[in-house]
Design a protein around this motif. Sequence first.
Motif, PDB file in Angstrom:
ATOM      1  N   LEU A  82       0.883  -1.156   0.000  1.00 33.82           N
ATOM      2  CA  LEU A  82       0.000   0.000   0.000  1.00 33.82           C
ATOM      3  C   LEU A  82       0.926   1.212   0.000  1.00 33.82           C
ATOM      4  O   LEU A  82       1.571   1.521   1.009  1.00 33.82           O
ATOM      5  CB  LEU A  82      -0.916   0.007   1.216  1.00 33.82           C
ATOM      6  CG  LEU A  82      -1.875   1.201   1.328  1.00 33.82           C
ATOM      7  CD1 LEU A  82      -2.821   1.250   0.127  1.00 33.82           C
ATOM      8  CD2 LEU A  82      -2.675   1.141   2.623  1.00 33.82           C
ATOM      9  N   THR A  83       1.020   1.897  -1.129  1.00 32.44           N
ATOM     10  CA  THR A  83       2.001   2.961  -1.317  1.00 32.44           C
ATOM     11  C   THR A  83       1.715   4.142  -0.400  1.00 32.44           C
ATOM     12  O   THR A  83       0.548   4.498  -0.161  1.00 32.44           O
ATOM     13  CB  THR A  83       1.989   3.437  -2.776  1.00 32.44           C
ATOM     14  OG1 THR A  83       2.180   2.307  -3.635  1.00 32.44           O
ATOM     15  CG2 THR A  83       3.090   4.450  -3.034  1.00 32.44           C
ATOM     16  N   ALA A  84       2.772   4.754   0.121  1.00 33.02           N
ATOM     17  CA  ALA A  84       2.632   5.937   0.970  1.00 33.02           C
ATOM     18  C   ALA A  84       1.776   6.984   0.277  1.00 33.02           C
ATOM     19  O   ALA A  84       1.978   7.302  -0.901  1.00 33.02           O
ATOM     20  CB  ALA A  84       4.009   6.506   1.313  1.00 33.02           C
ATOM     21  N   ALA A  85       0.822   7.536   1.030  1.00 32.18           N
ATOM     22  CA  ALA A  85      -0.144   8.454   0.432  1.00 32.18           C
ATOM     23  C   ALA A  85       0.469   9.803   0.071  1.00 32.18           C
ATOM     24  O   ALA A  85      -0.020  10.486  -0.825  1.00 32.18           O
ATOM     25  CB  ALA A  85      -1.321   8.654   1.394  1.00 32.18           C
ATOM     26  N   ASP A  86       1.532  10.190   0.764  1.00 38.88           N
ATOM     27  CA  ASP A  86       2.167  11.476   0.507  1.00 38.88           C
ATOM     28  C   ASP A  86       3.635  11.252   0.158  1.00 38.88           C
ATOM     29  O   ASP A  86       4.481  11.091   1.039  1.00 38.88           O
ATOM     30  CB  ASP A  86       2.054  12.376   1.735  1.00 38.88           C
ATOM     31  CG  ASP A  86       2.496  13.810   1.465  1.00 38.88           C
ATOM     32  OD1 ASP A  86       3.261  14.017   0.504  1.00 38.88           O
ATOM     33  OD2 ASP A  86       2.082  14.705   2.218  1.00 38.88           O
ATOM     34  N   PRO A  87       3.984  11.243  -1.122  1.00 39.07           N
ATOM     35  CA  PRO A  87       5.373  10.965  -1.532  1.00 39.07           C
ATOM     36  C   PRO A  87       6.386  11.913  -0.903  1.00 39.07           C
ATOM     37  O   PRO A  87       7.534  11.518  -0.652  1.00 39.07           O
ATOM     38  CB  PRO A  87       5.324  11.124  -3.058  1.00 39.07           C
ATOM     39  CG  PRO A  87       3.891  10.906  -3.423  1.00 39.07           C
ATOM     40  CD  PRO A  87       3.090  11.452  -2.279  1.00 39.07           C
TER      41      PRO A  87
END
Length: 503
Positions: A82-87
């Motif tokens: 689940l990719t980090a929501a804030d790069p």
Amino acid sequence: MKRQISVGQSLALLAVLGLGSSFATVPAAAEEPKTPQVKWDKCPDDVVAEAAPTELRCATVSVPLDYAAPEGEQIDLTVSRLTAADPDKRRGVLMLNPGGPGGSGLALSALLVAQGLPSSVTDHYDLIGMDTRGIGHSTPVSCGFTPASPYYSNIPPYAVDDAAVTAQAKVAEQAAEQCADNDRDGRLRHLTTANTARDLDRIRAALGEEKTNYLGYSYGTALGAAYASMFPERSDRIVLDSNIGDTHLDRDGMRRYALGMEQTLPDFAKWAARRHDSYGLGRTPQEVRASYLTIAGRLDKAPVAGIDGSLFRLLTFGHLFKQTQYPQLAQTWQAMLEGDEAAARSLRAAQEEPADGALSPADNALTVFLAVTCNDVEWPEDVDTYRKDVAEDRERYPLYGAATANITPCAFWPHAPAEAPVKVDTEGPRNVLLLQNQRDASTPHLGGKMLREKFGDRARLVSVDDSGHGVYVLGRNSCALNTTTRYLVEGEMPKKDVFCRAD
């Protein structure tokens, strides 16, 4: 009145519970990462369904089956992201493990999000779930257990007397032999906590990360403690929730389940006593406890529609994991107290054997639990040892001691451990945050205290005045939630151990 009592996921959880070559030259760590080596794609359909509406991506990572022969046979592990929501805020990966050993973790990130994982955490981390070696989509193993198998739980049945221990020894021996017979590719002996920790380091490297952060629950604390000890320089922020007390589950750890039940049942007893007019289980906690012993004793002598005293005790143990399960547990007790055969039949319905002798849905979980626990450490082989301990724990822990001290297939396991259990390493960064409820049926507070002592100044212990299995996000205590979130997001490790009062 007929009561429809569904056990569903509780029975699946209970089934998991409970949960050769020299390794002298095993490589300590994977090669340093240069670029990510994984290809993200759609997750398997069952993971997609379980994680919905959260969208995950999955990939495979190849690791050696035998780390003593790293160029030999490779096995595939499936991981999810689940990719980090804030790069802009991303600081790395947070590996997750739900416990077991034998629990699938591919959809764990979605579960935690659904349970209220703070957005500050999901902003800062890629959440990495996985099926560890042997589980689910990661080269699964099988002992061939069916719903009709006499071996149906990794916690042995309650032994009412010495004869019951002798009878269980035959079941345990048969289960060990069945695992050996079904292990045609020789993979079972390579399922250990140490090898799984080595797998974590391979996954870290494949993801292109210099270090990894980690959040593990229950047996996942043993895996996390092993990783932080084997690869201290690779470990970043480590959170171990509901600790079993070491890097492996041994006989003493299994027997501590009974201590946990003694400490946790009073919470249910207080709850039920306040609802006596509805459930009729007793007007005081003492009367509710007496009802438990009465029901179990009756069922030992005369089972109701297949529900005997052993299964009743097992169901009670599992329903103490969460206070949200108390109403269902009270309903079960009420039905058994009244001898309600219709309710008992509905409880057994989930265990009916599928057509054509299909494998039990719990077969994989049962198999992995056995392989890891039996391979990690030596277990006593003498049946008399178990008879003596059962008699002792029956008196010391009347609620459940004669079950958790009973004999397991590890007494007959065909392979001796290939290496010593991982020793907790006190040398390394102060980066291990331990979380522990004061009352937890399967991982009593003592487990957290034990691991805190073993890690020394590397760790801090957060003790929570609450009941149930699982603290961070899965629990309800604001102090524990805030303390853990501050550590994961800001790196703020408590200067000393923390006691969190009940909310």
